[in-house]
Design an enzyme around this catalytic site. Structure first.
Site, short mmCIF file in Angstrom:
data_model
loop_
_atom_site.label_atom_id
_atom_site.label_comp_id
_atom_site.label_asym_id
_atom_site.label_seq_id
_atom_site.Cartn_x
_atom_site.Cartn_y
_atom_site.Cartn_z
N ASP A 8 0.80 -0.78 -0.25
CA ASP A 8 0.14 -0.02 -0.02
C ASP A 8 0.73 1.14 -0.11
O ASP A 8 2.18 1.29 -0.13
CB ASP A 8 -1.09 0.22 1.18
CG ASP A 8 -0.18 0.52 2.25
OD1 ASP A 8 0.85 0.27 2.50
OD2 ASP A 8 -1.15 0.45 3.50
N CYS A 65 3.18 -2.76 3.93
CA CYS A 65 2.17 -1.66 4.35
C CYS A 65 3.43 -0.66 5.12
O CYS A 65 4.10 -1.26 5.77
CB CYS A 65 0.94 -2.38 4.73
SG CYS A 65 0.77 -3.53 6.27
N HIS A 98 10.25 -22.87 10.10
CA HIS A 98 9.20 -23.79 10.44
C HIS A 98 7.58 -23.59 10.23
O HIS A 98 6.84 -24.52 10.19
CB HIS A 98 9.47 -22.97 12.32
CG HIS A 98 10.07 -23.75 13.16
ND1 HIS A 98 10.52 -23.55 14.15
CD2 HIS A 98 11.59 -24.61 12.60
CE1 HIS A 98 11.29 -24.08 14.70
NE2 HIS A 98 11.88 -24.71 13.59
N HIS A 133 7.17 -30.50 11.38
CA HIS A 133 6.11 -28.59 10.81
C HIS A 133 5.37 -29.39 10.16
O HIS A 133 4.42 -28.65 9.57
CB HIS A 133 7.52 -28.36 11.17
CG HIS A 133 8.52 -27.84 11.83
ND1 HIS A 133 7.87 -26.86 12.40
CD2 HIS A 133 9.63 -27.86 11.86
CE1 HIS A 133 8.92 -26.88 13.73
NE2 HIS A 133 10.05 -27.41 13.50
C1 RB5 Z 1 -1.50 2.76 6.76
O1 RB5 Z 1 -2.10 4.25 7.06
C2 RB5 Z 1 -1.58 2.64 7.41
O2 RB5 Z 1 -2.80 1.67 8.05
C3 RB5 Z 1 -0.98 0.50 6.35
O3 RB5 Z 1 -0.07 0.84 5.18
C4 RB5 Z 1 -0.76 -0.06 7.62
O4 RB5 Z 1 0.70 -0.64 8.13
C5 RB5 Z 1 -1.91 -1.29 7.83
O5 RB5 Z 1 -1.85 -2.46 8.64
#
Ligand code: RB5
Length: 149
Positions: A8, A65, A98, A133
């Site tokens: 993202d 993210c 694992h 595992h």
């Molecule tokens: C985006 O602001 C943020 O919430 C996203 O990148 C992430 O960290 C969510 O877990």
């Protein structure tokens, strides 16, 4: 290795660097975006990468993210996905050895780009250890009660 990588906006800058390094190191990388720092919803990217993994277009997936947490929560809703958030070399290695994690989740806002690149390398190079595992992974698979699209 055939890798699908996505992020993202929170992971975008690190994803760009990671994709470049993975390609330089000989991996076949499909970068499915996002391609800017404009705000977007990480589950949309998690879904695409996970479908590539379960559909065998990719050997493994990498999701970034801000923290790696949102991506991992989304990815682990998908049947056949074992997504792991990692933050240091032991967790990156053990996620493969694992947990047989087929998706790696990294936090672009909490890890330096050089660190998360190294963690991806460790995870890619670490083999699944099998043995006890295998049974544990089977028990995880048995927890999947219904197909999710
Ligand atoms: C985006 O602001 C943020 O919430 C996203 O990148 C992430 O960290 C969510 O877990």
């Amino acid at each position: 290795m055939k890798l699908w990588v996505g992020s993202d906006h929170g992971g975008f800058k690190s994803k760009e660097k990671l994709v470049g390094v993975l390609r330089q190191e000989g991996h076949t990388v499909t970068d499915i975006g996002t391609f800017s720092e404009e705000s977007m919803d990480y589950p949309d990217i998690a879904k695409l990468v996970c479908l590539a993994v379960t559909g065998k277009k990719a050997d493994r997936g990498i999701l970034l993210c801000g923290t790696g947490i949102g991506m991992s929560i989304a990815a682990n809703k998908m049947k056949g996905i074992r997504a792991a958030v990692v933050w240091n070399k032991p967790t990156a290695s053990l996620a493969a050895r694992h947990n047989k994690a087929n998706v790696l989740c990294l936090g672009g806002r909490v890890l330096k780009p050089s660190t998360l690149i190294e963690l991806a390398r460790v995870w890619i190079r670490s083999p699944f250890e099998r043995g006890r595992h295998v049974r544990r992974i089977s028990k995880i698979t048995a927890l999947e009660t219904k197909k999710r699209g």
